[in-house]
Each structure stands twice: as structure tokens, then as C-alpha cells.
Enzyme design. Structure first.
Site, PDB file in Angstrom:
ATOM      1  N   ASP A 479      -0.401  -2.551  -5.638  1.00 34.07           N
ATOM      2  CA  ASP A 479      -0.171  -3.551  -4.400  1.00 34.07           C
ATOM      3  C   ASP A 479       0.091  -4.871  -4.748  1.00 34.07           C
ATOM      4  OD1 ASP A 479      -0.157  -4.125  -1.700  1.00 34.07           O
ATOM      5  OD2 ASP A 479      -2.060  -3.186  -1.328  1.00 34.07           O
ATOM      6  N   ASP A 549       3.376  -1.681   6.202  1.00 32.83           N
ATOM      7  CA  ASP A 549       2.314  -1.727   6.752  1.00 32.83           C
ATOM      8  C   ASP A 549       2.115  -1.234   8.015  1.00 32.83           C
ATOM      9  OD1 ASP A 549       0.679  -2.076   4.366  1.00 32.83           O
ATOM     10  OD2 ASP A 549       0.045  -4.145   4.718  1.00 32.83           O
TER      11      ASP A 549
HETATM   12  C1  DGJ Z   1      -1.832  -3.648   1.999  1.00 30.86           C
HETATM   13  C2  DGJ Z   1      -1.239  -2.303   1.665  1.00 30.86           C
HETATM   14  O1  DGJ Z   1       0.113  -2.356   2.234  1.00 30.86           O
HETATM   15  C3  DGJ Z   1      -2.168  -1.333   2.286  1.00 30.86           C
HETATM   16  O2  DGJ Z   1      -1.617  -0.217   2.567  1.00 30.86           O
HETATM   17  C4  DGJ Z   1      -3.626  -1.512   1.892  1.00 30.86           C
HETATM   18  O3  DGJ Z   1      -3.492  -0.909   0.366  1.00 30.86           O
HETATM   19  C5  DGJ Z   1      -3.980  -3.163   1.909  1.00 30.86           C
HETATM   20  N1  DGJ Z   1      -3.236  -3.767   1.231  1.00 30.86           N
HETATM   21  C6  DGJ Z   1      -5.268  -3.139   1.073  1.00 30.86           C
HETATM   22  O4  DGJ Z   1      -5.747  -4.146   0.647  1.00 30.86           O
END
Ligand code: DGJ
Length: 742
Positions: A479, A549
């Protein structure tokens, strides 16, 4: 496929069955652009296409020729300031302050195959027969800076890969203030510009506009390629649609600050460029040093947007993505993020995993919150050791328990970041990007590690590799949840601060390369708060990425439809999540959530224990379906049929290589009563194959389905006959069409 060099006309013709790309050495020794488009027959001389004429208010190179002005010549790697007033592809600042260069042809070489780009992601070949590469060396006599332009044409398909390498053969340092990877001058500007743009949780929205005189650009200055603009551009003719018409696609294989722009000049010729964003770039090239630009890919087709996408899909799926997982159907996963956020214990995770296993899920992914003192956003990043309060058996112990359930185990990292509340930061406070004397901005309470420094990358590598060595981890989600600010590195001198954004990305690539080399069977998924770094550069290391997301099925229709312009279905992370959805609080039916996610690397992001028995049964069926058809869904030929940006309904389909299986996804956002009759004209089928429609048992020939269409009208006109489930908003269907061999 061939690269011909015609000595008398000094012309190079790169061609295969699909495309021709023609360049010539002009009178002043610079490289001129003659033609790019559909394949044309080879001949000795095409230079008559280099039209010029005497125009008022023009500056000329030669006193004996009032037609030769760079302002009106189509060029391959233009400079500013010597008769061309358009934006240049390259700018070399010299010690005396001058920025002029005069890059003249020195030599060329035709290579079998395709050379690697050191330290950078790029398309590749597996045998020398797959491609030919033209290297043309140009030199500026005064500074002795040498530029090598690389052009790779592949044996098949309409794509051409370009990159540039600089050498300082002189005795003085110079600064590259601009070093675009691709510059292409086209003879007219009659194109519609189509970009993929948006925002966090709303990436890859398809937006179009006509080209007009001036510069139009997309790009990023955030340090990551960004949610806002994807490094992709399509230029299509006004009559081009998904199925037919000319289109030129540009894709930049890079994950940092980029710019793609088009400049229309006074005479409606067009200059398109793609490269590192010059706004945040300046690279010192000391005597004897060299610099490699990232690669850009340009694709031509007259088969419409689907034709263009299929060129990119094939190239990126087979010759950009690499490794063990490249050709393998992707595991069906469950991710705990939307199920628990930071609020979990080992026991709770195992409950989620066990239920998922019962439904047929293959991989359990532990997301954020497992390390250091990470109980929320404010602490822990940088300390990549298990939080024993939550995970008493550590990551190795948890992985073992998940494996014992009969599932694989995956783990989340955010390697490029630290919280100030972490041991890592406390011990090394000067390892973040920060400008001396200035305050440091945060994003989500986190700070960006200085990945331009080798020791920083080494330290993070050691921590990550230790966990991956000790625990049985089969998947890693990488991430990146904030963009860069105050970009300055304490490790580099003042005159190299313009290099930091690019050096940062090189550090990210280096870490990816080391980890994927040491752990070749781990499936890496890239992520940057969803689609903040969903780009071709990442695909080289991580064959799939978390597309957004936003996990709402209706929103995902647009995001995945847009992303499919350039990226293969096997690269798009797509999950079924809970309702009401956590981003838009919308309730969509479970089947629609799955019907959207199955055109992606399918998974779940919820606690299945909270579903009813009926829903669990449905989930089991979804998983069985996905296991049966994921090969076609993820690796088949993908066609967009109906755009969610243009109406209430959307559709797309995937066809197996042997054309015996096709899966059509049909989606309707809002229900209507007493609506119109609807049909979808399908694509890519074999006209003479007879397909059985699993939904109603009817048989149709491929030509019927492609030319007359598949009927998608509702069986009722708003009445509900006994025994028929009423349709609602957010309805969807997957039509399974299989060749009926009986
Ligand atoms: C952003 C990601 O896109 C989510 O899927 C998740 O992993 C969060 N960060 C976790 O902090």
C-alpha cells in the site's frame, strides 16, 4: 516484422502486419517523423511526406532554404530555441546557462529482441524473434551529450515501445531539465482526446474533449502516478467508437510524476509527448554519466477503442507483468479491512478465515494494523514486526493457523511510510523526505521515507524479507497512502535535489525487484489508497493492483470500465463488500456485487459470518462459478459493449481464446417499468459456432449474437407474474454462452 534502413533517403521504416512507423534523417541531421499508422508497403523514399513551405514570421536554419524551419517540421526528439517554438522533448542546461542543443544523427543499430531498461519497469521479450529494436544515436557537438532513441516493434500487434538514453561524453556537467520518453508529431489534429481521470475512490473516469490550438496535458506532481490522472491517453477520430475507427493510445510505464500532453500548433499539426513531469525534474549528468528515461508505449489501430485496449491488454499481461503469477488464474481472496478495520484479534481473524474457507475462498489477507503499536492511523508504520498483543503467535503463527484451515495467507505492508510514533522513526528521524528549515506536512499522520537513499531501502527490505522468510506468506499487498510533500533529501547535494522524485521511484522499484526476486512465488498486489498508483510501472512487479478503495458495485462499473481502456482484467483487484457500502452507503444486491467483481481478480472484503444462510449459499455458488470461469474472465479477450458513462445500462464481455466460451456482464443502474426492448450486439465470437445460453437454454449461432444481438429485455413489463423474482435497482446478469458440442 522488419526494420528497413533506406540509405539514399536516409529513412527507417519499422513495420509489422499491423503498423508502420517511419522516421528520416533530415538535412540538419535531426530525426524527422514521417508516418505512424496502419501498415503501408515499404519503399525507398517516403520523404515527400515531410511537407514544408515558406511561411511568414518563421525563423530558418539555412540562408539558402526558406522552407526549412523546425517550427514546421515533424520531429522525433525536438529541442526548443533553434527555430522551433513549440514545447520541446528535451532540454539540457549547460554550465554557461544555455539550454540549446543540436542533436544530430551519429549512428544507428538494428538489434534483435529488446534490450532491458536498467532499474526500470519495461516491456520485454522472451526470445529474440519477438521484436526488433532500432537504436539511433544523436549527438550535440558542443556539449558532447549523446542521446540514444530506442524504438521496439513487436512481431505482432500495433504497439511500439520507446525510451531514451542520455550519455554525457563531454568534460562538463549538464542538467537534464526535460527528458521525455516519447515525442510524436502527427500531421493533423483531428482527434478527440480521451483521458482517465478522477479522484480518490473515483479513479479512471473516461473524459473526452476535442483538441484545439494550444497545449492540453494530464500529469501528476504528487510523487505517485495518482488517483487524479492515469498515465494513459487515447486520441481517437471523431467517428471512432468501441468497435471501429482509428485510435492512437499512449501509455507511460512509470509510477511517479508524469506528464502526457498534446500541443496543437497554428497549422493544426499535433505534437504528443509522454515522460517524467519536467515541473519536478532536473537531473545532473556529470561527465561520463548516463541517464535512462522510463518507457512509453504507443499503439495504433483502426479497430476502435476495444482494438486499442486489446493491444495493451495482451502486451501488458504477457510482456510487462512477469513471474510465477503472470499466467495463473488468481486466487479468490478474503481481505479483513472492511470487515474489521483496526479492530481485530487473532481469534476474530481466524473466525473470518474459517467461514471464508467453508465457502471456498482460497486466500486470507490480513490488512493494515498487525504491526508495531498500530491501533489506529497514528502509530506503527515503519515497525514491521507483529503486534503480539493482538497476534500472540506472531505472523508466522497466524499464517500457520490459516494454512491449517486449508487456505493461503497474505499480508499487508506500507513499506514507504513511517509514523513519527514508531521505533523506526525515533531511531532515524532524518530518514524521511523533509526540506531543511520547513515544517513537515503529514498525510494520514504518516511521513514519506526517503527512498532515494539506498540505506533506507535496505533497512525496509531487511524488515520485510525477515517476515516473509519466517512466515508462510503467499501474497503481499503493498500500500501507499499519501502523496509526497516537502520533497528534499538530506543525502543529496543542492544541485541534485531535482532528482529526488525520480530517485524515490527508482528506490521503490529496487525494493520491489529485490523482494520479487527473493520471493518469486509470492503474489504481489499493488495499492495506493486504491488506485493512486494503478499504472503500468507497478504491473511489472505486481501483476495485480487494488483498482479503487471504492467497493460499491455501481461505482466500480465506471472505474473498471475506464481502467480496462489500458489495463487487463487480470490486473484489477475487485471485491464483494458489505451493504450498505462503506463508501457510498448504497445497498446493491449480492449478485450484482459479485457480477461486477468477477471481471477482476475476485475476492471478498467483509465478514461472511454476518451473512444469512441463504446469502452464504449464494456466495458458495459465486465462488464455484468464479473457479470455473476465472481463466476466461481474467485472461480471455475483453470487449466493452456499453458504457456506464453514457447511460443507465452497461455491459462488457470476455471470450476464451478458442472462442468456445463467452461471459457477458450486463448491468442496469436504475430499474424502470414498462421499459424498452434491449439487445446487446456481442463481439469476438466465432460466427459459425452454436452457443448455448445457460440462462434460458436457448441456442444461437455466433453470427446471430454478434449481428442481431443477445436479448437482454426484462421478461416482464413491470408486472410480476407468479414465480418470477421482481427486478430492482442495481440489477445485473452474467450470460454464460458455451459452444454446444451435442
Ligand atoms: C488503503 C487501501 O486501499 C485499503 O484497501 C486498506 O488497505 C487501507 N489503506 C489500510 O490502511
Amino acid at each position: 516484422m522488419r526494420i528497413a534502413f533506406h540509405e539514399t533517403s536516409k529513412t527507417f521504416h519499422l513495420y509489422n502486419e499491423a503498423i508502420s512507423y517511419i522516421v528520416t534523417i533530415m538535412r540538419n541531421g535531426h530525426l524527422g517523423q514521417v508516418y505512424f499508422g496502419k501498415r503501408i508497403r515499404d519503399r525507398e523514399d517516403f520523404t515527400y511526406f515531410m511537407e514544408t513551405c515558406e511561411r511568414p514570421m518563421t525563423s530558418y536554419i539555412y540562408e539558402d532554404d526558406r522552407t526549412f524551419s523546425l517550427e514546421h517540421m515533424r520531429q522525433e526528439y525536438p529541442v526548443f530555441g533553434t527555430t522551433d517554438y513549440r514545447q520541446p522533448a528535451v532540454e539540457v542546461r549547460q554550465e554557461n546557462g544555455s539550454r540549446l542543443s543540436d542533436f544530430q544523427y551519429e549512428n544507428h543499430e538494428i538489434l534483435k529482441g529488446k534490450p532491458k531498461l536498467s532499474g526500470l519497469p519495461a516491456t520485454y521479450v522472451e526470445s529474440e524473434e519477438e521484436a526488433l529494436t532500432l537504436r539511433v544515436a544523436l549527438k550535440d557537438g558542443l556539449t558532447e551529450v549523446r542521446v540514444e532513441l530506442f524504438y521496439t516493434i513487436f512481431a505482432e500487434g500495433g504497439a511500439l515501445a520507446r525510451s531514451v538514453r542520455f550519455y554525457n561524453d563531454g568534460g562538463q556537467p549538464v542538467w537534464l531539465e526535460r527528458a521525455m520518453s516519447l515525442s510524436l508529431d502527427l500531421p493533423d489534429c483531428d482527434y478527440v482526446w480521451q483521458q482517465l481521470c478522477g479522484r480518490w475512490a473515483g479513479e479512471c473516469q473516461v473524459r473526452s474533449r476535442a483538441l484545439t490550438q494550444g497545449v492540453q496535458a494530464i500529469g501528476s506532481m504528487r510523487g505517485n502516478s495518482s488517483h487524479e490522472h492515469n498515465p494513459f491517453l487515447a486520441l481517437k477520430r471523431s467517428h471512432t467508437d468501441e468497435r471501429q475507427g482509428e485510435v492512437i493510445g499512449f501509455s507511460f510505464i512509470y509510477s511517479g510524476n508524469f506528464r502526457i500532453q498534446a500541443e496543437v500548433d497554428a497549422h493544426d499539426t499535433l505534437r504528443v509527448m509522454a515522460g517524467i513531469n519536467p515541473e519536478t525534474f532536473s537531473w545532473k549528468l556529470d561527465a561520463g554519466e548516463s541517464f535512462q528515461t522510463p518507457e512509453a508505449v504507443v499503439a495504433y489501430t483502426d479497430q476502435g477503442l476495444n482494438g486499442m485496449s486489446q493491444i495493451f491488454h495482451k502486451l501488458y499481461q504477457k510482456r510487462l507483468a512477469r513471474g510465477y503469477w503472470r499466467d495463473r488464474p488468481r486466487p479468490i481472496l478474503i481481505n479483513n479491512w472492511e470487515a474489521t478495520y483496526f479492530d481485530f484479534t487473532e481469534e476474530r481473524l481466524l473466525e473470518i478465515a474459517a467461514k471464508a474457507k467453508e465457502c471456498g475462498v482460497e486466500l486470507f489477507v490480513l490488512d493494515d494494523g498487525w504491526f508495531g503499536k498500530r491501533n489506529g492511523e497514528k502509530a506503527g508504520l515503519g515497525d514491521w514486526t507483529a503486534n503480539r498483543d493482538r497476534l500472540p503467535h506472531g505472523i508466522a503463527g497466524l499464517a500457520q493457523r490459516v494454512e491449517a484451515l486449508g487456505m493461503k495467507f497474505g499480508l499487508w505492508f506500507e513499506p514507504e511510510m513511517v509514523n513519527k510514533d514508531s521505533d523506526f522513526y525515533r531511531e532515524r528521524p532524518d530518514w524521511i523526505l523533509a526540506t531543511p528549515g520547513r515544517s513537515q506536512s503529514h498525510g494520514r499522520f504518516q511521513y514519506v521515507l526517503d527512498f532515494s537513499r539506498k540505506e533506507v531501502v535496505d533497512a525496509i527490505y531487511e524488515q520485510m524479507a525477515k517476515i516473509l522468510r519466517e512466515a508462510k506468506v503467499s501474497y503481499t499487498k503493498w500500500d501507499m497512502n499519501r502523496s509526497i510533500t516537502e520533497c528534499y533529501s538530506g543525502a543529496w547535494p543542492a544541485d541534485r535535489q531535482g532528482e529526488i522524485y525520480h530517485r524515490y521511484i527508482l528506490g521503490v522499484y529496487e525494493l520491489y525487484e529485490r523482494l520479487t526476486t527473493e520471493f518469486p512465488e509470492i503474489l504481489f498486489e499493488s495499492c495506493a489508497s486504491g488506485g493512486g498508483r494503478f499504472d503500468p510501472g507497478m504491473l511489472y512487479y505486481a501483476p495485480q493492483g487494488w483498482t479503487s478503495d471504492n467497493s460499491d458495485a455501481v461505482e466500480r462499473l465506471k472505474i473498471q470500465y475506464g481502467a480496462s481502456m489500458c489495463y487487463p482484467i487480470s490486473s484489477m483487484g475487485a471485491h464483494v463488500s458489505v451493504t450498505p457500502n462503506h463508501q457510498v452507503f448504497r445497498n446493491t444486491p449480492l449478485h450484482t456485487r459479485a457480477n461486477v467483481a468477477c471481471f477482476g481478480t475476485f475476492g471478498y472484503e467483509l465478514d461472511l459470518n454476518k451473512l444469512t444462510q441463504e446469502e452464504i449459499q449464494e456466495v458458495k455458488e459465486q465462488i464455484d462459478f468464479m473457479k470455473k470461469y476465472r481463466g476466461v474472465l481474467q485472461f480471455g479477450k475483453f470487449y466493452r459493449l456499453q458504457s456506464p458513462f453514457e447511460g443507465n445500462e452497461a455491459a462488457w464481455m470476455a471470450v476464451s481464446d478458442d472462442q468456445k466460451t463467452a461471459l457477458v456482464g450486463w448491468y442496469r443502474v436504475l430499474n424502470c417499468v414498462n421499459g424498452r426492448y434491449t439487445r446487446l450486439r456481442l463481439e469476438g465470437l466465432n460466427p459459425s459456432f452454436c452457443y448455448k445460453n445457460a440462462r434460458n437454454g436457448m441456442r444461437h449461432y455466433g453470427d446471430e449474437l454478434m449481428y442481431a444481438g443477445l436479448i437482454t429485455s426484462d421478461e416482464t413489463a413491470g408486472q410480476i407474474p407468479a414465480g418470477v423474482e421482481p427486478y430492482t435497482d442495481f440489477e445485473s446478469r452474467i450470460y454464460v454462452l458455451e459452444v454446444d458440442e451435442s
